[in-house]
Design an enzyme around this catalytic site. Sequence first.
Site, PDB file in Angstrom:
ATOM      1  N   HIS A 172       4.357   4.742 -13.712  1.00  0.00           N
ATOM      2  CA  HIS A 172       3.014   5.138 -13.309  1.00  0.00           C
ATOM      3  C   HIS A 172       2.295   5.821 -14.456  1.00  0.00           C
ATOM      4  CE1 HIS A 172       1.907   4.614  -9.168  1.00  0.00           C
ATOM      5  NE2 HIS A 172       1.012   5.586  -9.272  1.00  0.00           N
ATOM      6  N   GLU A 195      -5.304   0.473  -8.178  1.00  0.00           N
ATOM      7  CA  GLU A 195      -4.117   1.308  -8.411  1.00  0.00           C
ATOM      8  C   GLU A 195      -3.236   0.748  -9.530  1.00  0.00           C
ATOM      9  OE1 GLU A 195      -2.092   2.840  -4.962  1.00  0.00           O
ATOM     10  OE2 GLU A 195      -0.205   3.045  -6.052  1.00  0.00           O
ATOM     11  N   ASP A 222     -10.842  -9.380   5.489  1.00  0.00           N
ATOM     12  CA  ASP A 222     -11.145  -8.049   6.015  1.00  0.00           C
ATOM     13  C   ASP A 222      -9.900  -7.155   5.884  1.00  0.00           C
ATOM     14  OD1 ASP A 222     -11.595  -5.849   7.664  1.00  0.00           O
ATOM     15  OD2 ASP A 222     -12.638  -7.011   9.199  1.00  0.00           O
ATOM     16  N   LYS A 243       2.708   2.288   3.305  1.00  0.00           N
ATOM     17  CA  LYS A 243       1.601   2.333   2.334  1.00  0.00           C
ATOM     18  C   LYS A 243       1.968   1.475   1.131  1.00  0.00           C
ATOM     19  CE  LYS A 243      -1.128   4.168  -1.069  1.00  0.00           C
ATOM     20  NZ  LYS A 243      -1.040   3.928  -2.505  1.00  0.00           N
TER      21      LYS A 243
HETATM   22  C1  MEV Z   1       2.486   4.511  -4.085  1.00  0.00           C
HETATM   23  O1  MEV Z   1       1.190   3.938  -4.070  1.00  0.00           O
HETATM   24  C2  MEV Z   1       3.400   3.793  -3.119  1.00  0.00           C
HETATM   25  C3  MEV Z   1       4.794   4.420  -2.943  1.00  0.00           C
HETATM   26  O2  MEV Z   1       4.657   5.788  -2.583  1.00  0.00           O
HETATM   27  C4  MEV Z   1       5.495   3.626  -1.855  1.00  0.00           C
HETATM   28  C5  MEV Z   1       6.807   4.233  -1.397  1.00  0.00           C
HETATM   29  O3  MEV Z   1       6.973   5.450  -1.465  1.00  0.00           O
HETATM   30  O4  MEV Z   1       7.632   3.446  -0.892  1.00  0.00           O
HETATM   31  C6  MEV Z   1       5.578   4.366  -4.230  1.00  0.00           C
END
Ligand code: MEV
Length: 451
Positions: A406, A114, A308, A292
Amino acid sequence: MILAHRKHVLVGIKFFPSADELSISLGFVEGVLVKTSRISGLYKVPPSDRLKIVAENTSLNDEEIEAIGKSGLSLDQADKMVENVVGLFQIPLGIATNFLIDGREVLIPMATEEPSVIAAASNGARMALAGGGFVTSSSKPVMRALIQVTGVDDPHGARLSVLARAEEIAARANEKDPMLVSYGGGVVGVEANVVNTRKGPMVVVHLLVDCRDAMGANAVNTMAEALAPFIEEITGGKVYLRIISNLADLRVARARAVFKAEEIGGPEVVDAIVLTSALAESDPYRAATHNKGIMNGVTAVTMAAGNDTRAIEAGAHSYAARGGAYRSLSIYEKNKDGDLVGSIELPVAVGTVGGATGVHPVARANMKILGLKSADDLGRVLVSVGLAQNFAALRALATEGIQRGHMSLHAKNVAVQAGAVGDQIEAVAAKMAAEKKINVDRAKELLRDMK
Ligand code: MEV
């Protein structure tokens, strides 16, 4: 027989380490101290020069440098790791900078596909420096194995029968892993619960095992399987599952960092991040994405360390839901000085012995870059990276949004896909980002114009 050093086998209660069982700082293997993690402008030099700079700062040897530079897993080695091997699937390995953890500088290898993740972690870590970096703590490395007992007429009575034989159960389990016991690990407790299921009540025996520097799945699964006949004898039931629980709630690491208001954009940014945190603490839809973001960092380091990733992810998400509702794994508050305080707590079922850590040459080299002494230290790094990653995402979300950063990386990827090399990549990406038109066709046109 219970071994002499293990005086207290806990029976039917949760084991929480007392304060004196928490180690207080990150340990480093002697001779591999990171000289500095504050390498500015690493992104500006070509990858091979970057590796040289990392090597100079971490005393990687020639073999390790070659392993990293040439993604050194051979087909032969891969063939011994998994089945039906036909090739290797590579993903980028980068180094996050600026990490100061318990007063020590650490360079962090991260394996991820990513864009922005490694830059964001480095950025988050940089903004924590003025507040003293990350301060961590941890529990002992205790994992649970579950033994499911079915078909018991008197499950509550059977539960007590199990608990009454806890010491014997622990001794029989320890006999299965004298090596672990010789390193100071082994069974530290036995729990038993009656769980009501749609197929009726079941007795579930938990074996709590201190796994030392191993992730522990092999150790606890072997113990659980070996104990099954004895548990059947005690309960009169039939045992089915004998397996580790990935909800490693007894093996947690925690990190805290103070982000000074003036470092992160002022008091409005502090307040905005506290508000984003408040939503993630209460709304599972936001908590999932918040977490995430944490796992973007945690998984990348876990992968780089040859551990793992699925175990870590299962642990994190189940821990986030342990109160009955899914919540964020980190919390942000404003302290009396008006600065932002971030805290995180995660299960960290990782090992520095066994598994791919010892087999995969790049994972071994990455462990050398980290220079850590134990699995406990790796857990502390994971939570620190998770917090840095999370903070950086929240800061971007609370201010300009994440798309600008990004998009510039995305544009570089698209330029490469279109065939750009060397300086062309930056030039094509910058043009597409400025035009807000990022696709392979446009990149190809721009490349043609350049030629
Ligand atoms: C993207 O990989 C992760 C985010 O969505 C985390 C978040 O929203 O806190 C930017």
